[in-house]
Write an enzyme that holds these catalytic residues in place. Structure first.
Site, PDB file in Angstrom:
ATOM      1  CG  HIS A 263      -2.071   0.913   1.115  1.00 51.38           C
ATOM      2  ND1 HIS A 263      -1.985   2.257   1.348  1.00 51.38           N
ATOM      3  CD2 HIS A 263      -3.340   0.666   0.724  1.00 51.38           C
ATOM      4  CE1 HIS A 263      -3.167   2.802   1.132  1.00 51.38           C
ATOM      5  NE2 HIS A 263      -4.010   1.863   0.745  1.00 51.38           N
TER       6      HIS A 263
ATOM      7  CG  ASP B 283      -8.426  -4.334  -2.728  1.00 49.18           C
ATOM      8  OD1 ASP B 283      -7.624  -3.398  -2.919  1.00 49.18           O
ATOM      9  OD2 ASP B 283      -9.658  -4.201  -2.771  1.00 49.18           O
TER      10      ASP B 283
HETATM   11  C1  SDX Z   1      -6.256   0.021  -2.852  1.00 45.10           C
HETATM   12  O1  SDX Z   1      -4.469   4.558  -2.062  1.00 45.10           O
HETATM   13  C2  SDX Z   1      -5.390   3.937  -1.426  1.00 45.10           C
HETATM   14  O2  SDX Z   1      -5.771   4.321  -0.355  1.00 45.10           O
HETATM   15  C3  SDX Z   1      -5.964   2.712  -2.151  1.00 45.10           C
HETATM   16  C4  SDX Z   1      -6.986   1.903  -1.373  1.00 45.10           C
HETATM   17  C5  SDX Z   1      -8.260   2.695  -1.134  1.00 45.10           C
HETATM   18  O3  SDX Z   1      -8.998   2.324  -0.191  1.00 45.10           O
HETATM   19  O4  SDX Z   1      -8.565   3.607  -1.950  1.00 45.10           O
HETATM   20  O5  SDX Z   1      -6.440   1.492  -0.132  1.00 45.10           O
HETATM   21  C6  SDX Z   1      -7.402   0.648  -2.150  1.00 45.10           C
HETATM   22  O6  SDX Z   1      -6.027   0.344  -3.979  1.00 45.10           O
HETATM   23  C7  SDX Z   1      -5.384  -0.943  -2.102  1.00 45.10           C
HETATM   24  C8  SDX Z   1      -4.171  -1.417  -2.945  1.00 45.10           C
HETATM   25  C9  SDX Z   1      -4.659  -2.512  -3.875  1.00 45.10           C
HETATM   26  N1  SDX Z   1      -3.615  -2.890  -4.843  1.00 45.10           N
HETATM   27  C10 SDX Z   1      -2.977  -4.074  -4.768  1.00 45.10           C
HETATM   28  O7  SDX Z   1      -3.132  -4.912  -3.889  1.00 45.10           O
HETATM   29  C11 SDX Z   1      -2.042  -4.346  -5.948  1.00 45.10           C
HETATM   30  C12 SDX Z   1      -0.693  -4.874  -5.442  1.00 45.10           C
HETATM   31  N2  SDX Z   1      -0.015  -3.791  -4.735  1.00 45.10           N
HETATM   32  C13 SDX Z   1       0.949  -2.995  -5.516  1.00 45.10           C
HETATM   33  O8  SDX Z   1       0.512  -2.709  -6.808  1.00 45.10           O
HETATM   34  C14 SDX Z   1       1.459  -1.799  -4.701  1.00 45.10           C
HETATM   35  O9  SDX Z   1       1.742  -2.264  -3.445  1.00 45.10           O
HETATM   36  C15 SDX Z   1       0.606  -0.563  -4.583  1.00 45.10           C
HETATM   37  C16 SDX Z   1       0.185  -0.028  -5.915  1.00 45.10           C
HETATM   38  C17 SDX Z   1      -0.615  -0.836  -3.769  1.00 45.10           C
HETATM   39  C18 SDX Z   1       1.450   0.504  -3.892  1.00 45.10           C
HETATM   40  O10 SDX Z   1       2.493   0.803  -4.746  1.00 45.10           O
HETATM   41  P1  SDX Z   1       3.583   1.926  -4.370  1.00 45.10           P
HETATM   42  O11 SDX Z   1       3.217   2.656  -3.140  1.00 45.10           O
HETATM   43  O12 SDX Z   1       3.853   2.737  -5.595  1.00 45.10           O
HETATM   44  O13 SDX Z   1       4.820   1.082  -3.955  1.00 45.10           O
HETATM   45  P2  SDX Z   1       5.948   0.601  -4.959  1.00 45.10           P
HETATM   46  O14 SDX Z   1       5.330   0.012  -6.177  1.00 45.10           O
HETATM   47  O15 SDX Z   1       6.935   1.691  -5.094  1.00 45.10           O
HETATM   48  O16 SDX Z   1       6.559  -0.638  -4.124  1.00 45.10           O
HETATM   49  C19 SDX Z   1       7.643  -0.465  -3.257  1.00 45.10           C
HETATM   50  C20 SDX Z   1       8.437  -1.769  -3.383  1.00 45.10           C
HETATM   51  C21 SDX Z   1       8.856  -2.068  -4.837  1.00 45.10           C
HETATM   52  O17 SDX Z   1      10.011  -2.892  -4.753  1.00 45.10           O
HETATM   53  P3  SDX Z   1      11.489  -2.143  -4.870  1.00 45.10           P
HETATM   54  O18 SDX Z   1      11.464  -1.342  -6.139  1.00 45.10           O
HETATM   55  O19 SDX Z   1      11.587  -1.282  -3.610  1.00 45.10           O
HETATM   56  O20 SDX Z   1      12.474  -3.284  -4.869  1.00 45.10           O
HETATM   57  O21 SDX Z   1       7.599  -2.879  -2.988  1.00 45.10           O
HETATM   58  C22 SDX Z   1       7.403  -3.740  -4.100  1.00 45.10           C
HETATM   59  C23 SDX Z   1       7.736  -2.927  -5.348  1.00 45.10           C
HETATM   60  O22 SDX Z   1       8.168  -3.812  -6.387  1.00 45.10           O
HETATM   61  N3  SDX Z   1       5.980  -4.138  -4.078  1.00 45.10           N
HETATM   62  C24 SDX Z   1       5.546  -5.369  -4.268  1.00 45.10           C
HETATM   63  C25 SDX Z   1       4.143  -5.281  -4.099  1.00 45.10           C
HETATM   64  N4  SDX Z   1       3.788  -4.023  -3.829  1.00 45.10           N
HETATM   65  C26 SDX Z   1       4.941  -3.311  -3.825  1.00 45.10           C
HETATM   66  N5  SDX Z   1       6.184  -6.530  -4.553  1.00 45.10           N
HETATM   67  C27 SDX Z   1       5.409  -7.616  -4.663  1.00 45.10           C
HETATM   68  N6  SDX Z   1       4.041  -7.620  -4.523  1.00 45.10           N
HETATM   69  C28 SDX Z   1       3.400  -6.473  -4.237  1.00 45.10           C
HETATM   70  N7  SDX Z   1       2.075  -6.472  -4.108  1.00 45.10           N
END
Ligand code: SDX
Length: 429
Positions: free
Chosen positions: A312, A370
């Site tokens: 998140h 989710d």
């Molecule tokens: C919702 O914003 C809100 O409030 C949203 C929400 C709401 O109520 O409105 O809470 C609802 O959208 C919840 C989130 C649902 N999405 C998912 O579950 C999809 C999977 N999650 C990822 O897509 C991600 O975690 C996000 C989009 C939710 C957050 O992405 P960020 O904040 O841009 O974080 P990032 O992509 O920069 O990740 C940081 C690190 C990265 O690795 P490094 O580059 O540091 O090595 O964490 C890794 C990412 O690759 N990472 C994951 C991951 N999420 C982040 N690796 C594996 N699996 C994951 N799910």
């Protein structure tokens, strides 16, 4: 709110001399202070640069507060855990719209006012006929919500608080009707009209699963669970879809168009589409023995696979909503007599393994709202493609609340970010 100032020393560049400027620091009631950069460009010729808004506050707001490190979520100051314990979705809807919880008379009047608008204009039903039966419910919601602006001309004037309120009630009241109709349309079943003697969540499940040929009694435990899930999904500060609604609204677009924009943004798998993606992921993993392989895929930068329902932008701790969803999961499965749901067992094992893995621990990746919702919805007999539509039904309340807050703010201006231009310099033809 102005408090102290931040000093910024800028090197001379492009003919400008080195300069030091002071920027006001604004102090909210909770959460980090902010540096007000409104005057940065006029004073220095510099923009800020923050793709994805990792460190940017887009507005001031009184509606929702999240402390990502502590896993705290407040709606108008009330902790989400307390609200789900003692209030229902209409209480919370009133709270998000009006800043305070309703007393009994206010609640009764509010519920009656919302119920007055649960039906759609009969001609909207023809609109559904234009979709393929296998259209994604979110495609239908984007289309139909946007189309409402062509039916309700008496609630398009955003400068009239009466019309704003009428549009707000219509959107909140009609969102479940549209979502249920999208499901019925996909099944080739006749639409079921809202029954206004039923509460919001019960009415929605009735429109989803009743058929004209016999009486249908909604399971009270499932209705209570759905009501709680609506509360958990109602609002969440300046998330992508709410920010989309605010930006659309900043141009003066009508409320139906703005909420349709929010539906479109929510659809993405990185946002509200994640609940559907979680279930598809669990089906793909299939068995607990395959979990290590998928954990490796999630950690592999060359593999686009992510652990859906994990991570998140704000929560670097357990999403408080995920905890409540996990409890609700057990309640619903028990109420349905489902002793051991293989998907739930798989999800719990996946969560356990991920939370012990350094990659997830270092990056503070926890289950989000989710992760469990899809298992509950599936147990309720709701098809995977409808999961995000249910999220949209609940989030309509948050979108409408933020839209009203923005439109009513006399300081509000059109949102028009700038950029770091990396394209061609002037070329000769
Ligand atoms: C919702 O914003 C809100 O409030 C949203 C929400 C709401 O109520 O409105 O809470 C609802 O959208 C919840 C989130 C649902 N999405 C998912 O579950 C999809 C999977 N999650 C990822 O897509 C991600 O975690 C996000 C989009 C939710 C957050 O992405 P960020 O904040 O841009 O974080 P990032 O992509 O920069 O990740 C940081 C690190 C990265 O690795 P490094 O580059 O540091 O090595 O964490 C890794 C990412 O690759 N990472 C994951 C991951 N999420 C982040 N690796 C594996 N699996 C994951 N799910």
């Amino acid at each position: 709110m102005t408090h102290k100032t931040a000093k910024l020393i800028l090197p001379g560049s492009r003919g400008n001399h080195e300069q030091t400027i002071e920027l006001p620091i604004l102090h909210g009631n909770l959460g980090p202070d902010v540096i007000d950069v409104t005057s940065l460009y006029t004073k220095t010729g510099y923009y800020t640069y923050d793709p994805g808004f990792m460190s940017t506050g887009s507005c001031s707001s009184e509606i929702c507060y999240i402390d990502g490190d502590k896993g705290i979520l407040l709606y108008r100051g009330y902790p989400i855990e307390k609200l789900v314990e003692s209030y229902d979705f209409m209480d919370v809807t009133y709270l998000l719209l009006n800043s305070n919880l309703p007393d009994q008379q206010q609640k009764n009047e509010f519920v009656n006012a919302i119920n007055f608008h649960t039906m759609l204009h009969e001609q909207v039903i023809n609109f559904f006929q234009g979709f393929r039966r296998d259209a994604h419910p979110m495609a239908i919601m984007v289309g139909v919500v946007g189309a409402l602006s062509s039916f309700y001309h008496d609630s398009l004037n955003i400068h009239d608080p009466i019309e704003r309120s009428l549009a707000s009630y219509r959107l909140i009241a009609k969102a479940p009707t549209i979502a249920a109709m999208a499901y019925k349309y996909s099944m080739g079943h006749p639409f079921i009209y809202p029954q206004n003697h039923l509460d919001y969540a019960t009415n929605f499940l009735h429109m989803m699963f009743a058929v004209p040929t016999s009486d249908y009694k909604v399971n009270h435990v499932l209705a209570k669970a759905m009501d709680r899930i609506f509360i958990l999904h109602a609002d969440h500060e300046q998330n992508a879809s709410t920010s989309t609604v605010r930006i659309a609204g900043s141009s003066g677009a009508n409320p139906f168009a703005c909420i349709a924009a929010g539906v479109a943004s929510l659809w993405g798998p990185a946002h509200g589409g994640a609940n559907e993606a979680v279930l598809n992921m669990l089906h793909k993993i299939g068995k607990c023995k395959n979990i290590p392989e998928y954990i490796q895929k999630a950690k592999n930068k060359d593999d686009p696979f992510l652990l859906m329902g994990f991570g998140h932008r704000v929560y670097k701790n357990y999403d408080p909503r995920a905890k409540i969803m996990r409890e609700t999961c057990h309640e619903v499965l028990e109420a349905l007599g489902i002793k051991n749901d293989p998907l739930l067992d798989l999800a719990i094992e996946l969560e356990r393994i991920a939370l012990e893995d350094d990659y997830f621990i270092e990056r503070k990746l926890y289950p989000n709202v989710d992760f469990y919702s899809g298992i509950i919805f599936k147990a309720m007999g709701i098809p995977t493609s409808m999961f995000t539509a249910l999220f949209a039904v609940a989030r309509t309340v948050g979108w409408v609340s933020h839209w009203n807050e923005m439109v009513a703010d006399p300081r509000q201006k059109i949102s028009r970010p700038r950029q770091l231009y990396t394209g061609f310099k002037v070329r000769r033809l």
